[in-house]
Design a protein around this motif. Structure first.
Motif, PDB file in Angstrom:
ATOM      1  N   ARG A 287       0.832  -1.206   0.000  1.00 36.33           N
ATOM      2  CA  ARG A 287       0.000   0.000   0.000  1.00 36.33           C
ATOM      3  C   ARG A 287       0.863   1.251   0.000  1.00 36.33           C
ATOM      4  NH1 ARG A 287      -4.842  -0.661  -2.017  1.00 36.33           N
ATOM      5  NH2 ARG A 287      -5.835  -2.477  -1.132  1.00 36.33           N
ATOM      6  N   ILE A 288       1.908   1.219   0.806  1.00 33.09           N
ATOM      7  CA  ILE A 288       2.764   2.402   0.893  1.00 33.09           C
ATOM      8  C   ILE A 288       3.476   2.633  -0.428  1.00 33.09           C
ATOM      9  CG2 ILE A 288       4.791   3.391   2.025  1.00 33.09           C
ATOM     10  CD1 ILE A 288       3.932   1.879   4.581  1.00 33.09           C
ATOM     11  N   ASN A 289       4.098   1.593  -0.956  1.00 33.64           N
ATOM     12  CA  ASN A 289       4.872   1.769  -2.192  1.00 33.64           C
ATOM     13  C   ASN A 289       3.981   2.094  -3.377  1.00 33.64           C
ATOM     14  OD1 ASN A 289       7.347   1.355  -0.988  1.00 33.64           O
ATOM     15  ND2 ASN A 289       7.335  -0.855  -1.373  1.00 33.64           N
ATOM     16  N   SER A 290       2.871   1.359  -3.461  1.00 35.15           N
ATOM     17  CA  SER A 290       2.054   1.491  -4.655  1.00 35.15           C
ATOM     18  C   SER A 290       1.117   2.701  -4.584  1.00 35.15           C
ATOM     19  CB  SER A 290       1.269   0.194  -4.830  1.00 35.15           C
ATOM     20  OG  SER A 290       0.370   0.328  -5.877  1.00 35.15           O
ATOM     21  N   ASP A 291       0.209   2.704  -3.622  1.00 39.56           N
ATOM     22  CA  ASP A 291      -0.772   3.800  -3.542  1.00 39.56           C
ATOM     23  C   ASP A 291      -0.096   5.120  -3.193  1.00 39.56           C
ATOM     24  OD1 ASP A 291      -2.415   1.656  -3.817  1.00 39.56           O
ATOM     25  OD2 ASP A 291      -3.610   2.009  -2.020  1.00 39.56           O
ATOM     26  N   LEU A 292       0.635   5.087  -2.092  1.00 36.90           N
ATOM     27  CA  LEU A 292       1.170   6.345  -1.581  1.00 36.90           C
ATOM     28  C   LEU A 292       2.392   6.800  -2.372  1.00 36.90           C
ATOM     29  CD1 LEU A 292       0.715   5.700   2.248  1.00 36.90           C
ATOM     30  CD2 LEU A 292      -0.687   7.123   0.746  1.00 36.90           C
ATOM     31  N   GLY A 293       3.351   5.924  -2.564  1.00 41.02           N
ATOM     32  CA  GLY A 293       4.583   6.307  -3.249  1.00 41.02           C
ATOM     33  C   GLY A 293       4.373   6.542  -4.736  1.00 41.02           C
ATOM     34  N   ASN A 294       3.926   5.501  -5.424  1.00 40.84           N
ATOM     35  CA  ASN A 294       3.832   5.582  -6.884  1.00 40.84           C
ATOM     36  C   ASN A 294       2.763   6.555  -7.361  1.00 40.84           C
ATOM     37  OD1 ASN A 294       5.694   3.585  -6.705  1.00 40.84           O
ATOM     38  ND2 ASN A 294       4.372   1.935  -7.437  1.00 40.84           N
ATOM     39  N   ASP A 295       1.572   6.411  -6.826  1.00 44.88           N
ATOM     40  CA  ASP A 295       0.459   7.197  -7.355  1.00 44.88           C
ATOM     41  C   ASP A 295       0.453   8.638  -6.853  1.00 44.88           C
ATOM     42  OD1 ASP A 295      -0.304   4.864  -8.590  1.00 44.88           O
ATOM     43  OD2 ASP A 295      -1.866   4.370  -7.130  1.00 44.88           O
ATOM     44  N   LEU A 296       0.614   8.788  -5.540  1.00 43.52           N
ATOM     45  CA  LEU A 296       0.484  10.125  -4.959  1.00 43.52           C
ATOM     46  C   LEU A 296       1.827  10.860  -4.859  1.00 43.52           C
ATOM     47  CD1 LEU A 296      -1.037  12.378  -3.497  1.00 43.52           C
ATOM     48  CD2 LEU A 296      -0.842  11.068  -1.380  1.00 43.52           C
ATOM     49  N   GLY A 297       2.767  10.279  -4.146  1.00 40.72           N
ATOM     50  CA  GLY A 297       4.044  10.954  -3.909  1.00 40.72           C
ATOM     51  C   GLY A 297       4.773  11.239  -5.204  1.00 40.72           C
ATOM     52  N   ASN A 298       4.773  10.251  -6.074  1.00 40.71           N
ATOM     53  CA  ASN A 298       5.481  10.416  -7.335  1.00 40.71           C
ATOM     54  C   ASN A 298       4.827  11.480  -8.213  1.00 40.71           C
ATOM     55  OD1 ASN A 298       7.489   9.635  -9.323  1.00 40.71           O
ATOM     56  ND2 ASN A 298       5.777   8.709 -10.437  1.00 40.71           N
ATOM     57  N   LEU A 299       3.500  11.580  -8.136  1.00 46.78           N
ATOM     58  CA  LEU A 299       2.819  12.619  -8.919  1.00 46.78           C
ATOM     59  C   LEU A 299       3.255  14.004  -8.460  1.00 46.78           C
ATOM     60  CD1 LEU A 299       0.718  13.432 -11.048  1.00 46.78           C
ATOM     61  CD2 LEU A 299      -0.988  13.426  -9.217  1.00 46.78           C
ATOM     62  N   LEU A 300       3.328  14.159  -7.149  1.00 45.51           N
ATOM     63  CA  LEU A 300       3.792  15.449  -6.628  1.00 45.51           C
ATOM     64  C   LEU A 300       5.207  15.727  -7.111  1.00 45.51           C
ATOM     65  CD1 LEU A 300       3.406  17.921  -4.795  1.00 45.51           C
ATOM     66  CD2 LEU A 300       4.316  16.577  -2.908  1.00 45.51           C
ATOM     67  N   ASN A 301       6.032  14.705  -7.089  1.00 41.23           N
ATOM     68  CA  ASN A 301       7.402  14.878  -7.566  1.00 41.23           C
ATOM     69  C   ASN A 301       7.462  15.239  -9.046  1.00 41.23           C
ATOM     70  OD1 ASN A 301       8.909  14.530  -5.287  1.00 41.23           O
ATOM     71  ND2 ASN A 301      10.252  13.012  -6.261  1.00 41.23           N
ATOM     72  N   ARG A 302       6.590  14.634  -9.826  1.00 42.15           N
ATOM     73  CA  ARG A 302       6.556  14.957 -11.254  1.00 42.15           C
ATOM     74  C   ARG A 302       6.215  16.439 -11.432  1.00 42.15           C
ATOM     75  NH1 ARG A 302       3.090  10.374 -14.441  1.00 42.15           N
ATOM     76  NH2 ARG A 302       4.537  10.811 -16.139  1.00 42.15           N
ATOM     77  N   LEU A 303       5.245  16.894 -10.631  1.00 43.51           N
ATOM     78  CA  LEU A 303       4.850  18.296 -10.741  1.00 43.51           C
ATOM     79  C   LEU A 303       5.988  19.215 -10.302  1.00 43.51           C
ATOM     80  CD1 LEU A 303       2.679  20.472 -11.249  1.00 43.51           C
ATOM     81  CD2 LEU A 303       2.047  20.232  -8.837  1.00 43.51           C
ATOM     82  N   ILE A 304       6.638  18.821  -9.206  1.00 42.55           N
ATOM     83  CA  ILE A 304       7.764  19.629  -8.721  1.00 42.55           C
ATOM     84  C   ILE A 304       8.826  19.730  -9.819  1.00 42.55           C
ATOM     85  CG2 ILE A 304       9.691  19.673  -7.093  1.00 42.55           C
ATOM     86  CD1 ILE A 304       7.797  18.421  -5.004  1.00 42.55           C
ATOM     87  N   GLY A 305       9.109  18.596 -10.453  1.00 40.10           N
ATOM     88  CA  GLY A 305      10.121  18.579 -11.504  1.00 40.10           C
ATOM     89  C   GLY A 305       9.720  19.443 -12.692  1.00 40.10           C
ATOM     90  N   MET A 306       8.529  19.211 -13.205  1.00 40.20           N
ATOM     91  CA  MET A 306       8.054  19.947 -14.380  1.00 40.20           C
ATOM     92  C   MET A 306       7.995  21.436 -14.133  1.00 40.20           C
ATOM     93  SD  MET A 306       4.900  17.900 -16.104  1.00 40.20           S
ATOM     94  CE  MET A 306       3.907  17.819 -14.631  1.00 40.20           C
ATOM     95  N   SER A 307       7.308  21.769 -13.047  1.00 41.94           N
ATOM     96  CA  SER A 307       7.075  23.191 -12.807  1.00 41.94           C
ATOM     97  C   SER A 307       8.395  23.908 -12.519  1.00 41.94           C
ATOM     98  CB  SER A 307       6.100  23.377 -11.647  1.00 41.94           C
ATOM     99  OG  SER A 307       6.667  22.868 -10.459  1.00 41.94           O
TER     100      SER A 307
END
Length: 656
Positions: free
Chosen positions: A355-375
């Motif tokens: 749950r931590i790796n998949s839901d929280l890390g991959n889906d949520l945390g990583n999305l925030l990181n993608r936004l941080i990177g892009m923006s």
RNA sequence: CGCGGGAUAGAGCAGUUUGGUAGCUCGUCGGGCUCAUAACCCGAAGGUCGCAAGUUCAAAUCUUGCUCCCGCAACCA
């Protein structure tokens, strides 16, 4: 810990949310944590949307068991209760539980309130004094109903004759409330959640209710009945005392300033105490002319590998240990997401990690990181939303469709579906990035579209962060901080209620919220055979250390043990555990023995085999069948085995 | 005949009210992409929907019977 937000308008909704008060004969385990985290989530949500919220938890400290537990530890009862109650409180503080009040049944106000309630029910005529007439076994200090007696006279526990004893007790006229309760269940389809539990309760009530004995004279550690009744040897039955906490916490019978919080929006409970909350409690409230709670919500158990957790199995999950190892809020998310409300759920570190790796890390945390990177790369962290709806209306609609589904799920206690639905917008966002490829947009000079895409992602994250806030309060505050907004009643109103976009985000780089967990953090106890045996040896040593009473050889010989041959065996109809055996003890002594071994032995395989029998046991009656002896067996966590002679012996051979 | 719930891909579940192409998450395999935490996106494999019979043009879905599991109640001499 109190964070109760006062309401700005007088007409605003009240939300009184409770956990059970936990019995202090045990330290907090995952089940306690689960109930409390659900309640906490509801409470935070309810405050966020502006309801006048009061969240109650606490400890139940009276009763004979507590008295005995304290005595066994050579402590004063109060001292012992203080210690365990303190453990609950510190556990909830560690879990950041936002309770508004932590009640203890040993609080003076609680006792006064409980007495006031008792008095009201008594004055109304719903509590009356009577004698409990029953067959009483003096050596077992217990009453037995007629049906359990052996030959209508002997104690089913020890076989000694019982006598008819009259003990005074106060009774609550529960039988008068049967129809009113059934009407309540009928008119309020959602009074008991999940609905399957409601059926169970209805059937039980339909089968008939007897008046409930609500006082005890056999121990002291409890609330005295009111002085006015002038009967000082009576102490309130623990459940009456305990249930009243939901009222006394609001000041019932003392300072009633908070009573406008009543009725409770939801009493969260575990399924083990459903009957008390779904039958006794509403009946008491009716007697007090109080409105009834809106919901009683019963959740299931946490198991390990499908087995019930128990101290003897050594598979109890310590919630603090898990929270320390994997992160408190990750653990909160896991408990709520993993299991459909009302059902049992299996706990494993594997499932938690997934749950931590998949839901929280991959889906949520990583999305925030993608936004941080892009923006960061394209816009220096400065994101504007003005063109989002021009380019990405479809995605916005998809997100809103999910967000609007959330609230009803919460009110139905469908926490797992709430979180499932809440994850859909994240998938929309991740998909959108791949579909529109901001890196390509930037290369082609379509900055406007790339900016709008960043705005879309940021708004989706803002929506999710707000709605996830009740489950993961601190984590979502960090997300909001990274996006450059604040989670509060105002942002909830604007973003969720009004469905507006946040115009501008100033995105700040933060370290990954959910670093990948590669390996189990807590060493799993090897739990295989050798370990178990070790544990058992220790237990046995402890028993000896504590001094199992020694007996003389004469006392031992009071027991007549004999080898017997099973000549007939059959299943007891409608019984899960019982087999009916005919055992030959030689000299034409054929005994009928009822034995609780059906789960481990079939009737067929027993016929013709030998067993060891206690031959001079007083007969007992089980499921209406007479049992003239006891088959010896050894049982542990892995099952039960019969004690048998190593080689066949003549039927009736004495064992010594 | 005590009451109730359930059996759908390797695992966990939705779909059953109102019959009409069997779906989701995780896992497995292949591909894509580079903004990102070996992540993300796309695709594939994998199911006689517990068994049997019936109704129907058509059944996971409706009817009947059966098997097994799980709660509650009873129960471990």
């Amino acid at each position: 810990m109190s964070q109760s937000t006062s309401c700005k308008t007088t007409s605003c909704k009240k939300a009184y949310i409770t956990t059970p008060i936990y019995y202090v004969n045990d330290i907090p385990h995952i089940g306690h944590a689960y109930t409390t985290v659900i309640a906490d989530t509801l409470a935070i949500y309810s405050r966020m949307i502006g309801h006048d919220t009061f969240f109650l938890t606490g400890t139940d400290e009276h009763g004979q068991k507590i008295e005995e537990a304290a005595k066994a530890r050579n402590r004063s009862t109060q001292e012992y209760a203080d210690e365990i109650s303190g453990k609950f409180r510190s556990t909830w503080d560690r879990f950041d539980i936002t309770y508004d009040k932590f009640i203890r049944t040993t609080d003076a106000e609680h006792k006064l309130g409980a007495q006031a309630a008792f008095k009201n029910m008594f004055d109304k005529g719903d509590i009356y004094k009577d004698v409990y007439k029953g067959h009483y076994c003096i050596s077992c200090e217990t009453f037995f109903p007629q049906i359990q007696l052996v030959d209508d006279e002997f104690c089913p526990e020890c076989g000694k004759p019982t006598s008819i004893v009259e003990e005074e007790s106060y009774f609550f006229r529960l039988s008068d409330y049967q129809d009113k309760l059934l009407a309540w269940y009928d008119e309020n389809p959602e009074c008991i959640l999940p609905k399957s539990k409601r059926n169970e309760v209805i059937r039980f009530v339909e089968s008939g209710l007897e008046d409930l004995s609500v006082t005890r004279t056999s121990f002291d550690w409890g609330v005295r009945i009111p002085e006015e009744i002038n009967d000082p040897k009576h102490v309130m039955y623990v459940w009456l005392d305990a249930l009243m906490n939901y009222l006394t916490a609001l000041g019932y019978g003392t300072d009633e300033a908070k009573m406008d919080q009543w009725p409770a929006r939801v009493h969260l409970i575990g399924k083990d105490i459903l009957r008390f909350h779904a039958i006794y409690w509403p009946a008491f409230l009716m007697s007090l002319d109080m409105p009834l709670p809106k919901h009683i919500a019963a959740h299931g158990w946490w198991t390990r590998n499908g087995e019930k957790m128990s101290k003897s199995k050594g598979n109890v999950v310590n919630p603090i240990e898990i929270a320390d190892a994997y992160g408190l809020e990750n653990f909160r998310y896991f408990m709520l997401r993993e299991v459909p409300f009302g059902g049992d759920g299996d706990f494993s570190q594997r499932a938690l990690m997934d749950r931590i790796n998949s839901d929280l890390g991959n889906d949520l945390g990583n999305l925030l990181n993608r936004l941080i990177g892009m923006s960061g790369k394209y816009f220096d962290g400065d994101v504007q939303s003005d063109l989002v709806s021009k380019y990405y209306q479809v995605e916005l609609n998809e997100m809103k469709a999910s967000i609007t589904k959330l609230e009803p799920l919460l009110y139905d206690m469908q926490l797992h579906r709430y979180l499932d639905e809440l994850w859909r917008p994240l998938s929309v966002a991740n998909k959108a990035i791949d579909t529109y490829q901001p890196w390509t947009l930037m290369k082609e000079g379509r900055e406007e579209e790339a900016m709008a895409l960043n705005g879309l992602i940021a708004n989706i994250l803002a929506n999710v962060a707000i709605m996830l806030h009740p489950v993961m309060p601190k984590t979502t505050v960090n997300i909001a901080k990274s996006l450059g907004f604040t989670i509060d009643g105002d942002s909830y109103q604007k973003i969720i209620q009004d469905g507006a976009l946040l115009d501008r985000f100033t995105i700040e780089k933060i370290p990954p919220l959910f670093p990948r967990i590669e390996e189990m953090i807590i060493a799993e106890t090897p739990k295989e055979e050798p370990k178990k045996k070790d544990e058992k040896k220790e237990v046995k040593k402890d028993d000896k250390a504590e001094g199992v009473a020694l007996i003389t050889i004469d006392q031992f010989f009071l027991t007549s043990l004999k080898i017997g041959t099973v000549i007939k065996a059959e299943e007891v109809p409608k019984s899960k555990k019982l087999l009916l055996l005919q055992v030959d003890l030689g000299d034409d002594d054929i005994r009928q023995v009822v034995s609780g071994i059906k789960e481990w032995y079939s009737a067929e395989e027993l016929v013709g085999t030998q067993v060891c029998l206690v031959a001079n046991l007083k007969p007992a009656k089980l499921m209406g069948l007479k049992s003239e002896g006891m088959v010896l067996a050894a049982k542990d966590g892995d099952g039960l085995v019969l004690m048998r002679p190593e080689k066949p012996k003549q039927s009736g051979t004495e064992v010594s």
